[in-house]
Design an enzyme around this catalytic site. Structure first.
Site, short mmCIF file in Angstrom:
data_model
loop_
_atom_site.label_atom_id
_atom_site.label_comp_id
_atom_site.label_asym_id
_atom_site.label_seq_id
_atom_site.Cartn_x
_atom_site.Cartn_y
_atom_site.Cartn_z
CG MET A 1 -1.51 1.25 1.44
SD MET A 1 -2.94 1.50 1.01
CE MET A 1 -2.75 3.07 0.71
CB VAL B 1 4.18 -7.20 -1.91
CG1 VAL B 1 2.86 -6.94 -1.20
CG2 VAL B 1 4.76 -8.55 -1.48
CD GLU B 2 2.80 -1.46 -1.98
OE1 GLU B 2 1.87 -1.03 -2.68
OE2 GLU B 2 2.75 -1.53 -0.75
CB THR B 3 3.27 -2.36 -8.62
OG1 THR B 3 4.71 -2.39 -8.62
CG2 THR B 3 2.77 -1.18 -7.82
#
Length: 384
Positions: free
Chosen positions: A1, A167-169
């Protein structure tokens, strides 16, 4: 996030970036296979019955903000604070007037339904999976110099930087398809009822976004991101971009949308500025005390480091041998990961674990970053 959002907004089971990716784009699909001549002939010989025609759903027209007094006052206040001239103020007012109130943004910012069971194994499997691992290996290979430099300058291991961006993108593959201007304006001026009001936070982020666009020469109406306004490879909120992002490729611009090097350096700088300690592990294992009241007392602070090793042992916990070597005065957190119907897992989180949760206030998120990065490092070491 999104760095800097600090998830007082929600305690999601995934990052906002991942959540918006699932909502907007879904998982990547492979190209359909070309039909053979035999298959084509068979289909043409006996055409399938046409299904009844369905009426196409009309797209919902989004309502622009227009010349609302509160929006105009916001623009005037920002222009005055920044010393922008009259022409800049008029352009800003026009940009905000053309921003749209976005119902989907209002829906997605709401907290998840209460009582949803958490399952660490299922959560981990969403991120530590073959396609993301292969993308991570390519990312590391293509950006090995930047990752090594970031680790050397900021002390953050390359594997954690790679894990976090993965994990983010999904290594830049899923960065969000919402208009950042629409998303931030919606949450700044039309924050939904039914949860604690964060409109002041988003007004601040909207101001940071407009300053960022002016500095970097971006058209605010063209920038895309998550439903909460996070942008680029590392999903930085505008305020975090302005405070922590760095020009790591040396081209004179900070570009988290197109430059993996800037993203890598900025992630490392963000963690370092939030207290990352070079060489300190993120977590240790432990055996929890049998006494239920002692367990509850150790778990009460959640991810906030609150106990010394000696205090953990006094409460009946049994830290691992590695944990016993931890600096005696540095505080630790006892972290619980629920496993659906199975028994929970327990870990000791260090100050560095807590720093990871400054990116997203979730122990599940932090462990997903750790596990993805560690798996990638292991695969690289094994030559896979």
């Amino acid at each position: 996030m999104c760095a800097g959002l600090l998830l007082g907004l929600s305690a999601p089971s995934t990052s906002l970036a991942a959540a918006s990716a699932i909502t907007e784009a879904g998982s990547p699909t492979s190209s359909p296979k070309k039909a053979s001549a035999k298959t084509t002939a068979k289909r043409s010989a006996k055409p399938a019955a046409k299904p009844p025609a369905k009426a196409k759903a009309k797209p919902v027209a989004l309502k622009p903000f227009g010349t609302r007094p509160d929006v105009l006052a916001f623009a005037a206040g920002l222009a005055s604070e920044q010393g922008w001239d009259e022409a800049s103020l008029q352009r800003l007012q026009q940009q905000l007037a053309q921003a749209h109130i976005h119902p989907t943004v209002q829906r997605l910012i709401m907290p998840p339904p209460a009582g949803t069971a958490k399952d660490w194994a299922a959560y981990r499997a969403r991120f530590v999976e073959p396609r993301r691992l292969q993308a991570g290996l390519r990312f590391w290979e293509q950006n090995a110099t930047s990752l090594a430099r970031a680790e050397n300058e900021y002390g953050v291991p390359a594997e954690l930087i790679a894990g976090l961006i993965g994990v983010e993108t999904f290594y830049g593959q899923i960065t969000g398809g919402f208009s950042v201007l629409d998303a931030l304006a919606t949450l700044a001026f039309e924050f939904p009822s039914g949860r604690s009001d964060r409109s002041s936070f988003f007004r601040s982020e909207l101001a940071e976004f407009l300053k960022l666009c002016r500095r970097e020469g971006l058209n605010p109406a063209e920038v895309k991101g998550s439903y909460a306004g996070a942008m680029g490879w590392p999903q930085f909120m505008p305020g975090s971009w302005n405070r922590y992002a760095v020009d790591f490729d040396g081209d004179g611009h900070i570009d988290l949308i197109q430059s993996p090097a800037d993203a890598i350096g900025s992630v490392a700088h963000y963690l370092a500025r939030h207290g990352w300690q070079r060489g300190l592990p993120t977590h240790y294992s432990l055996a929890m005390p049998v006494d239920t009241s002692a367990r509850a007392r150790l778990l009460a602070p959640d991810i906030k480091p609150s106990f010394t090793v000696q205090e953990l042992r006094a409460a009946g916990a049994e830290p691992s041998e590695a944990a016993l070597e931890h600096p005696p005065k540095q505080l630790l957190a006892v972290v619980e990961l629920q496993n659906g119907e199975a028994a929970p897992s327990y870990w000791i989180g260090t100050e560095n674990f807590y720093v990871l949760t400054r990116y997203n206030w979730s122990s599940y998120y932090a462990f997903a970053v750790i596990e993805l990065g560690r798996t990638l490092a292991g695969m690289r070491a094994a030559g896979r």
